[in-house]
Design a protein around this motif. Sequence first.
Motif, PDB file in Angstrom:
ATOM      1  N   ALA A 176      14.970  -7.912 -14.939  1.00  0.00           N
ATOM      2  CA  ALA A 176      14.662  -7.267 -16.204  1.00  0.00           C
ATOM      3  C   ALA A 176      13.462  -7.957 -16.837  1.00  0.00           C
ATOM      4  N   ASP A 177      12.613  -7.172 -17.487  1.00  0.00           N
ATOM      5  CA  ASP A 177      11.447  -7.723 -18.176  1.00  0.00           C
ATOM      6  C   ASP A 177      11.912  -8.649 -19.289  1.00  0.00           C
ATOM      7  N   GLN A 178      11.281  -9.775 -19.417  1.00  0.00           N
ATOM      8  CA  GLN A 178      11.711 -10.774 -20.407  1.00  0.00           C
ATOM      9  C   GLN A 178      10.921 -10.657 -21.680  1.00  0.00           C
ATOM     10  N   VAL A 194       0.841  -1.205   0.000  1.00  0.00           N
ATOM     11  CA  VAL A 194       0.000   0.000   0.000  1.00  0.00           C
ATOM     12  C   VAL A 194       0.874   1.252   0.000  1.00  0.00           C
ATOM     13  N   ILE A 195       1.859   1.294   0.898  1.00  0.00           N
ATOM     14  CA  ILE A 195       2.683   2.492   1.082  1.00  0.00           C
ATOM     15  C   ILE A 195       3.611   2.749  -0.111  1.00  0.00           C
ATOM     16  N   ILE A 196       4.324   1.729  -0.553  1.00  0.00           N
ATOM     17  CA  ILE A 196       5.357   1.905  -1.568  1.00  0.00           C
ATOM     18  C   ILE A 196       4.807   1.787  -2.992  1.00  0.00           C
ATOM     19  N   PHE A 197       3.846   0.884  -3.186  1.00  0.00           N
ATOM     20  CA  PHE A 197       3.362   0.615  -4.544  1.00  0.00           C
ATOM     21  C   PHE A 197       1.940   1.114  -4.804  1.00  0.00           C
ATOM     22  N   ASN A 198       1.347   1.770  -3.815  1.00  0.00           N
ATOM     23  CA  ASN A 198       0.011   2.378  -3.962  1.00  0.00           C
ATOM     24  C   ASN A 198      -1.101   1.377  -4.284  1.00  0.00           C
ATOM     25  N   TYR A 199      -0.943   0.141  -3.833  1.00  0.00           N
ATOM     26  CA  TYR A 199      -2.031  -0.823  -3.956  1.00  0.00           C
ATOM     27  C   TYR A 199      -3.154  -0.424  -3.000  1.00  0.00           C
ATOM     28  N   ASP A 200      -4.396  -0.737  -3.357  1.00  0.00           N
ATOM     29  CA  ASP A 200      -5.462  -0.576  -2.375  1.00  0.00           C
ATOM     30  C   ASP A 200      -5.373  -1.761  -1.414  1.00  0.00           C
ATOM     31  N   LYS A 201      -6.002  -1.659  -0.267  1.00  0.00           N
ATOM     32  CA  LYS A 201      -5.874  -2.660   0.807  1.00  0.00           C
ATOM     33  C   LYS A 201      -6.281  -4.065   0.351  1.00  0.00           C
ATOM     34  N   VAL A 248       5.471  -7.911  -8.231  1.00  0.00           N
ATOM     35  CA  VAL A 248       4.695  -6.870  -7.551  1.00  0.00           C
ATOM     36  C   VAL A 248       4.401  -5.709  -8.484  1.00  0.00           C
ATOM     37  N   ALA A 249       5.334  -5.385  -9.357  1.00  0.00           N
ATOM     38  CA  ALA A 249       5.131  -4.277 -10.287  1.00  0.00           C
ATOM     39  C   ALA A 249       6.085  -4.419 -11.462  1.00  0.00           C
ATOM     40  N   THR A 250       5.690  -3.840 -12.579  1.00  0.00           N
ATOM     41  CA  THR A 250       6.547  -3.746 -13.747  1.00  0.00           C
ATOM     42  C   THR A 250       6.724  -2.260 -14.037  1.00  0.00           C
ATOM     43  N   MET A 251       7.973  -1.826 -14.076  1.00  0.00           N
ATOM     44  CA  MET A 251       8.267  -0.393 -14.251  1.00  0.00           C
ATOM     45  C   MET A 251       9.670  -0.253 -14.799  1.00  0.00           C
ATOM     46  N   PRO A 252      10.063   0.957 -15.202  1.00  0.00           N
ATOM     47  CA  PRO A 252      11.438   1.162 -15.651  1.00  0.00           C
ATOM     48  C   PRO A 252      12.438   0.728 -14.568  1.00  0.00           C
ATOM     49  N   TYR A 253      13.580   0.210 -15.021  1.00  0.00           N
ATOM     50  CA  TYR A 253      14.552  -0.378 -14.102  1.00  0.00           C
ATOM     51  C   TYR A 253      14.980   0.569 -12.986  1.00  0.00           C
ATOM     52  N   GLU A 254      15.231   1.832 -13.323  1.00  0.00           N
ATOM     53  CA  GLU A 254      15.687   2.792 -12.312  1.00  0.00           C
ATOM     54  C   GLU A 254      14.626   2.988 -11.224  1.00  0.00           C
ATOM     55  N   MET A 255      13.364   3.044 -11.638  1.00  0.00           N
ATOM     56  CA  MET A 255      12.281   3.162 -10.651  1.00  0.00           C
ATOM     57  C   MET A 255      12.202   1.910  -9.791  1.00  0.00           C
ATOM     58  N   ALA A 256      12.378   0.756 -10.421  1.00  0.00           N
ATOM     59  CA  ALA A 256      12.339  -0.509  -9.682  1.00  0.00           C
ATOM     60  C   ALA A 256      13.460  -0.567  -8.644  1.00  0.00           C
ATOM     61  N   GLU A 257      14.644  -0.094  -9.038  1.00  0.00           N
ATOM     62  CA  GLU A 257      15.750  -0.061  -8.079  1.00  0.00           C
ATOM     63  C   GLU A 257      15.408   0.816  -6.880  1.00  0.00           C
TER      64      GLU A 257
END
Length: 74
Positions: A72-74, A15-22, A40-49
Amino acid sequence: NDEVTTQEFVSETLVIIFNYDKITADEMTMKIHTDGSAVVATMPYEMAEQKGVEVTLLARNNGFPLQVRIEADQ
Protein backbone atom coordinates in the motif's frame (compact mmCIF):
# COMPACT_ATOMS: atom_id res chain seq x y z
CA ASN A 1 16.31 -10.18 -7.19
CA ASP A 2 17.22 -13.88 -7.24
CA GLU A 3 19.93 -16.06 -8.71
CA VAL A 4 17.66 -17.75 -11.28
CA THR A 5 15.49 -15.13 -12.98
CA THR A 6 17.41 -13.56 -15.83
CA GLN A 7 17.79 -9.82 -16.23
CA GLU A 8 16.55 -10.21 -19.78
CA PHE A 9 13.29 -11.75 -18.52
CA VAL A 10 12.81 -8.98 -15.95
CA SER A 11 13.40 -6.30 -18.58
CA GLU A 12 11.02 -7.96 -21.06
CA THR A 13 8.37 -8.28 -18.33
CA LEU A 14 8.62 -4.56 -17.55
CA VAL A 15 8.02 -3.84 -21.24
CA ILE A 16 5.18 -6.35 -21.69
CA ILE A 17 3.27 -5.90 -18.42
CA PHE A 18 4.09 -2.32 -17.43
CA ASN A 19 4.62 -0.73 -20.87
CA TYR A 20 8.11 0.54 -20.10
CA ASP A 21 10.25 1.40 -23.11
CA LYS A 22 13.31 -0.85 -23.55
CA ILE A 23 15.84 1.66 -22.21
CA THR A 24 13.83 2.46 -19.08
CA ALA A 25 13.12 -1.25 -18.52
CA ASP A 26 16.84 -2.02 -18.73
CA GLU A 27 17.62 0.78 -16.26
CA MET A 28 14.94 -0.45 -13.85
CA THR A 29 16.27 -4.01 -14.19
CA MET A 30 19.75 -2.84 -13.21
CA LYS A 31 18.29 -1.01 -10.19
CA ILE A 32 16.50 -4.21 -9.14
CA HIS A 33 19.72 -6.19 -9.65
CA THR A 34 21.84 -3.70 -7.71
CA ASP A 35 19.41 -2.85 -4.89
CA GLY A 36 17.61 -6.20 -4.67
CA SER A 37 14.19 -4.72 -5.41
CA ALA A 38 12.49 -1.57 -6.70
CA VAL A 39 9.14 0.13 -6.92
CA VAL A 40 8.04 -0.71 -10.45
CA ALA A 41 4.74 1.16 -10.53
CA THR A 42 2.27 3.02 -8.37
CA MET A 43 -1.38 2.34 -9.20
CA PRO A 44 -4.71 1.49 -7.57
CA TYR A 45 -4.45 -1.64 -5.42
CA GLU A 46 -6.77 -3.77 -7.58
CA MET A 47 -4.71 -2.99 -10.68
CA ALA A 48 -1.52 -3.76 -8.78
CA GLU A 49 -2.93 -7.13 -7.73
CA GLN A 50 -3.79 -7.96 -11.35
CA LYS A 51 -0.34 -6.93 -12.58
CA GLY A 52 1.22 -9.02 -9.80
CA VAL A 53 -0.75 -12.07 -10.94
CA GLU A 54 0.24 -11.45 -14.58
CA VAL A 55 3.94 -11.15 -13.70
CA THR A 56 3.86 -14.22 -11.45
CA LEU A 57 2.13 -16.36 -14.09
CA LEU A 58 4.55 -15.22 -16.78
CA ALA A 59 7.50 -15.99 -14.51
CA ARG A 60 6.24 -19.45 -13.53
CA ASN A 61 5.39 -20.32 -17.14
CA ASN A 62 9.01 -19.53 -17.98
CA GLY A 63 10.44 -21.47 -15.04
CA PHE A 64 11.48 -18.45 -12.94
CA PRO A 65 10.90 -18.03 -9.19
CA LEU A 66 10.47 -14.25 -9.47
CA GLN A 67 8.52 -12.86 -6.53
CA VAL A 68 6.22 -9.86 -6.64
CA ARG A 69 5.37 -7.82 -3.57
CA ILE A 70 2.49 -5.37 -3.53
CA GLU A 71 2.51 -2.67 -0.88
CA ALA A 72 0.00 0.00 0.00
CA ASP A 73 1.18 3.53 -0.75
CA GLN A 74 2.53 5.15 2.40
